[in-house]
Structure formats: structure tokens, C-alpha cells
Design a protein around this motif. Structure first.
Motif, PDB file in Angstrom:
ATOM      1  N   GLY A 118       0.808  -1.213   0.000  1.00 28.61           N
ATOM      2  CA  GLY A 118       0.000   0.000   0.000  1.00 28.61           C
ATOM      3  C   GLY A 118       0.841   1.263   0.000  1.00 28.61           C
ATOM      4  N   LEU A 119       1.925   1.273   0.754  1.00 26.93           N
ATOM      5  CA  LEU A 119       2.860   2.397   0.759  1.00 26.93           C
ATOM      6  C   LEU A 119       3.847   2.287  -0.393  1.00 26.93           C
ATOM      7  CD1 LEU A 119       4.186   4.894   2.037  1.00 26.93           C
ATOM      8  CD2 LEU A 119       5.381   3.346   3.609  1.00 26.93           C
ATOM      9  N   GLY A 120       4.281   1.073  -0.675  1.00 25.38           N
ATOM     10  CA  GLY A 120       5.322   0.863  -1.675  1.00 25.38           C
ATOM     11  C   GLY A 120       4.964   1.324  -3.067  1.00 25.38           C
ATOM     12  N   ARG A 121       3.707   1.166  -3.449  1.00 24.36           N
ATOM     13  CA  ARG A 121       3.309   1.580  -4.801  1.00 24.36           C
ATOM     14  C   ARG A 121       3.492   3.082  -5.000  1.00 24.36           C
ATOM     15  NH1 ARG A 121       0.624  -2.243  -7.819  1.00 24.36           N
ATOM     16  NH2 ARG A 121       0.198  -4.177  -6.703  1.00 24.36           N
ATOM     17  N   VAL A 149      14.860  -1.013  -8.377  1.00 25.38           N
ATOM     18  CA  VAL A 149      14.917  -2.465  -8.317  1.00 25.38           C
ATOM     19  C   VAL A 149      14.074  -2.878  -7.120  1.00 25.38           C
ATOM     20  CG1 VAL A 149      16.363  -4.507  -8.145  1.00 25.38           C
ATOM     21  CG2 VAL A 149      17.230  -2.450  -9.292  1.00 25.38           C
ATOM     22  N   ALA A 150      12.910  -3.456  -7.385  1.00 23.52           N
ATOM     23  CA  ALA A 150      11.933  -3.733  -6.330  1.00 23.52           C
ATOM     24  C   ALA A 150      11.829  -5.230  -6.075  1.00 23.52           C
ATOM     25  CB  ALA A 150      10.562  -3.178  -6.714  1.00 23.52           C
ATOM     26  N   THR A 151      11.861  -5.601  -4.801  1.00 22.20           N
ATOM     27  CA  THR A 151      11.623  -7.001  -4.452  1.00 22.20           C
ATOM     28  C   THR A 151      10.128  -7.217  -4.240  1.00 22.20           C
ATOM     29  OG1 THR A 151      11.810  -6.771  -2.033  1.00 22.20           O
ATOM     30  CG2 THR A 151      13.856  -7.064  -3.284  1.00 22.20           C
ATOM     31  N   LEU A 152       9.670  -8.378  -4.671  1.00 23.61           N
ATOM     32  CA  LEU A 152       8.270  -8.757  -4.529  1.00 23.61           C
ATOM     33  C   LEU A 152       8.189 -10.070  -3.770  1.00 23.61           C
ATOM     34  CD1 LEU A 152       7.079  -8.099  -8.195  1.00 23.61           C
ATOM     35  CD2 LEU A 152       6.949  -6.521  -6.249  1.00 23.61           C
ATOM     36  N   GLY A 175       4.674 -15.103  -4.957  1.00 22.09           N
ATOM     37  CA  GLY A 175       3.246 -15.393  -4.966  1.00 22.09           C
ATOM     38  C   GLY A 175       2.376 -14.253  -4.504  1.00 22.09           C
ATOM     39  N   GLY A 176       2.989 -13.079  -4.239  1.00 24.79           N
ATOM     40  CA  GLY A 176       2.230 -11.939  -3.729  1.00 24.79           C
ATOM     41  C   GLY A 176       1.829 -10.973  -4.828  1.00 24.79           C
ATOM     42  N   HIS A 177       1.580  -9.724  -4.428  1.00 27.66           N
ATOM     43  CA  HIS A 177       1.155  -8.699  -5.380  1.00 27.66           C
ATOM     44  C   HIS A 177       2.273  -8.382  -6.364  1.00 27.66           C
ATOM     45  CE1 HIS A 177      -2.540  -8.024  -3.227  1.00 27.66           C
ATOM     46  NE2 HIS A 177      -1.882  -7.786  -2.091  1.00 27.66           N
ATOM     47  N   ARG A 178       1.886  -7.959  -7.543  1.00 25.98           N
ATOM     48  CA  ARG A 178       2.826  -7.646  -8.628  1.00 25.98           C
ATOM     49  C   ARG A 178       2.807  -6.143  -8.910  1.00 25.98           C
ATOM     50  NH1 ARG A 178       3.761 -12.127  -7.631  1.00 25.98           N
ATOM     51  NH2 ARG A 178       5.756 -11.159  -7.227  1.00 25.98           N
ATOM     52  N   LEU A 179       3.806  -5.686  -9.657  1.00 24.53           N
ATOM     53  CA  LEU A 179       3.854  -4.325 -10.170  1.00 24.53           C
ATOM     54  C   LEU A 179       3.800  -4.378 -11.690  1.00 24.53           C
ATOM     55  CD1 LEU A 179       6.683  -2.823  -7.925  1.00 24.53           C
ATOM     56  CD2 LEU A 179       4.274  -2.115  -7.920  1.00 24.53           C
ATOM     57  N   ASP A 180       3.031  -3.477 -12.288  1.00 20.86           N
ATOM     58  CA  ASP A 180       2.962  -3.426 -13.743  1.00 20.86           C
ATOM     59  C   ASP A 180       4.308  -3.032 -14.324  1.00 20.86           C
ATOM     60  OD1 ASP A 180       0.260  -4.075 -13.710  1.00 20.86           O
ATOM     61  OD2 ASP A 180      -0.367  -1.963 -13.615  1.00 20.86           O
ATOM     62  N   PRO A 181       4.714  -3.631 -15.447  1.00 27.19           N
ATOM     63  CA  PRO A 181       5.996  -3.276 -16.072  1.00 27.19           C
ATOM     64  C   PRO A 181       6.039  -1.792 -16.433  1.00 27.19           C
ATOM     65  CG  PRO A 181       5.106  -5.290 -17.022  1.00 27.19           C
ATOM     66  CD  PRO A 181       4.018  -4.715 -16.163  1.00 27.19           C
ATOM     67  N   GLN A 182       7.169  -1.170 -16.167  1.00 28.50           N
ATOM     68  CA  GLN A 182       7.387   0.239 -16.494  1.00 28.50           C
ATOM     69  C   GLN A 182       8.858   0.440 -16.828  1.00 28.50           C
ATOM     70  OE1 GLN A 182       5.336   3.255 -13.879  1.00 28.50           O
ATOM     71  NE2 GLN A 182       4.966   1.460 -12.596  1.00 28.50           N
ATOM     72  N   PRO A 183       9.180   1.476 -17.604  1.00 27.26           N
ATOM     73  CA  PRO A 183      10.591   1.775 -17.864  1.00 27.26           C
ATOM     74  C   PRO A 183      11.331   2.056 -16.553  1.00 27.26           C
ATOM     75  CG  PRO A 183       9.173   2.987 -19.370  1.00 27.26           C
ATOM     76  CD  PRO A 183       8.267   2.381 -18.351  1.00 27.26           C
TER      77      PRO A 183
END
Length: 228
Positions: free
Chosen positions: A12-15, A29-32, A35-43
Motif C-alpha cells: 500500500g505504501l510501496g506503490r 529495483v523492487a523485491t516482490l 506469490g504476492g502482489h505484482r507491479l505493472d511493467p514500467q521503464p
């Protein structure tokens, strides 16, 4: 362009922090969580699934990031968890769970990143998240395991500042009151979120202390309470 290692970027904060860093031209460089939530690909956004309780995995990722980007200019450490419970309600298993979620996941990234920052020109910046109950016993008594684990995060930030003083390495522990996330609104439907801290505001504060004029500050603890 600076390189930022970010844990918990899909939270919630990380996005908000991820978007703000990318907007300001940084490579993230983000760790996920596996099996959890993902981030949409971005440049300029690179993601890695990693269990942050895996010490060898954390060291390997830090080395990979440093090798591929030349440096790690900042590490922003957001992964953690929360639990209620007084002393009477909190057994040691609960303490261990909060220790793993809040402190172990922080320390196992901090240690290799700190080593990298001592070897690179320019040092680096750490930001981690504490909690007000870790500073206020009257609040912490209702969430003992959480408060104790977050107090270790704050102590770690202070130790990093002490050891990093001559190496241009600075650590800041942000201590928010209540962050205005959908999860917190659902958990506290009768509270007034106008008095809370917005994720976007925390994101701007993090940019200020890592890359803005606030980077000259050497304050281990910043209380981000708003009116809560």
C-alpha cells in the motif's frame, strides 16, 4: 540516474514510493513477495521475487544489482507486518514472527547493502519504517511483538548512522502514525483518515531525505504523525 533498491514495492505504501521514484528519474529495483502482489511493467523498473528471510538470496540480489548498475545509491526497506497483543496475549512464537517480518527482512538486506555502500564512491542512503508504538510504551503495550520488532529497526538505523558517519552513509527511520491505505481504512472504519499520513506524502518525504536537500540531514528518526 540513481539506483534504488526497494523492498515491499507492491504494498500500500510501496506503490506510491515506486511511482514517485520513477517519476523523478531513478532506476528502481523492487523485491516482490513470492506469490504476492505484482507491479505493472514500467521503464526503469526491475522486479525480483525474493523471500527476504533468505539471507543468501538477499546477498545474491544485492551483488547482482551492484554488478549490473555500478552502485546502490539508496535502499528503501518497507517490508513488514503487524499484530496486536498485550504481554499476557503474546507468546514467544508471536515475538519471533514479528521479528522475522519486521527486523530480519530489514537486516538481511541492510547488511550487504551497507557493505556495498562502503566500497562505492559517494556512500549511500537508507530509509526504513519504524512505528510510533516502538517509541511510546503506552501504545506499544497493546501490540508488544510489533512494537519490540520495530524498536530494533529504529536501533539499527541509529547504528548505521554511527558506523556510516565517516563514509557518507546516512540512515533515516520514518515513524508514521497511521498511513492512509485501504487496509487501514477497512480496519478502522470509525477513524478520521484526514488526520492520517498519505502514502504520497511519505513518498515525497523519502525523496527529500535521499536525493533532495534533506540528504544532508543525519536524523535517525523522523516522526511523521500529521494530526493523528
Amino acid at each position: 540516474m540513481s539506483t534504488v533498491l526497494l523492498t515491499g514495492g507492491a504494498g500500500g505504501l510501496g506503490r506510491s514510493i515506486t511511482q514517485n521514484l520513477l517519476k523523478n528519474g531513478h532506476t528502481v529495483v523492487a523485491t516482490l513477495e513470492p506469490g504476492g502482489h505484482r507491479l505493472d511493467p514500467q521503464p526503469n523498473l526491475i522486479t525480483h521475487e525474493l523471500d527476504l528471510t533468505d539471507e543468501a538470496g538477499c546477498r545474491a540480489l544485492v551483488r547482482k544489482v551492484a554488478d549490473e548498475h555500478g552502485s546502490i545509491d539508496a535502499a528503501i526497506l518497507l517490508v513488514g507486518g503487524f499484530a496486536m497483543g498485550s504481554i499476557a496475549e503474546t507468546d514467544f512464537a508471536a515475538i519471533e514472527k514479528m521479528f522475522r517480518l519486521n527486523f530480519q527482512t530489514t537486516y538481511q538486506v541492510v547488511r550487504p547493502v551497507f557493505e556495498q555502500m562502503t566500497q562505492q564512491a559517494g556512500g549511500g542512503r537508507f530509509v526504513m519504517v519504524g512505528a510510533r508504538p516502538a517509541l511510546t510504551p503506552s501504545a506499544g503495550k497493546h501490540m508488544v511483538a510489533y512494537a519490540l520488532s520495530k524498536s530494533l529497526v529504529i536501533q539499527l538505523s541509529e547504528m548505521l548512522n554511527a558506523e556510516g558517519k565517516d563514509k557518507n552513509i546516512v540512515s533515516t527511520a520514518l515513524v508514521p502514525s497511521v498511513i492512509d491505505t485501504p487496509t487501514n481504512r477497512k480496519a478502522m472504519p470509525d477513524a478520521d483518515p484526514a488526520s492520517w499520513v498519505k502514502p504520497e506524502e511519505i513518498a515525497e518525504l523519502i525523496d527529500f531525505v535521499t536525493f533532495g536537500s534533506g540528504k544532508m540531514l543525519r536524523e535517525s528518526i523522523l516522526k511523521v504523525y500529521n494530526n493523528a
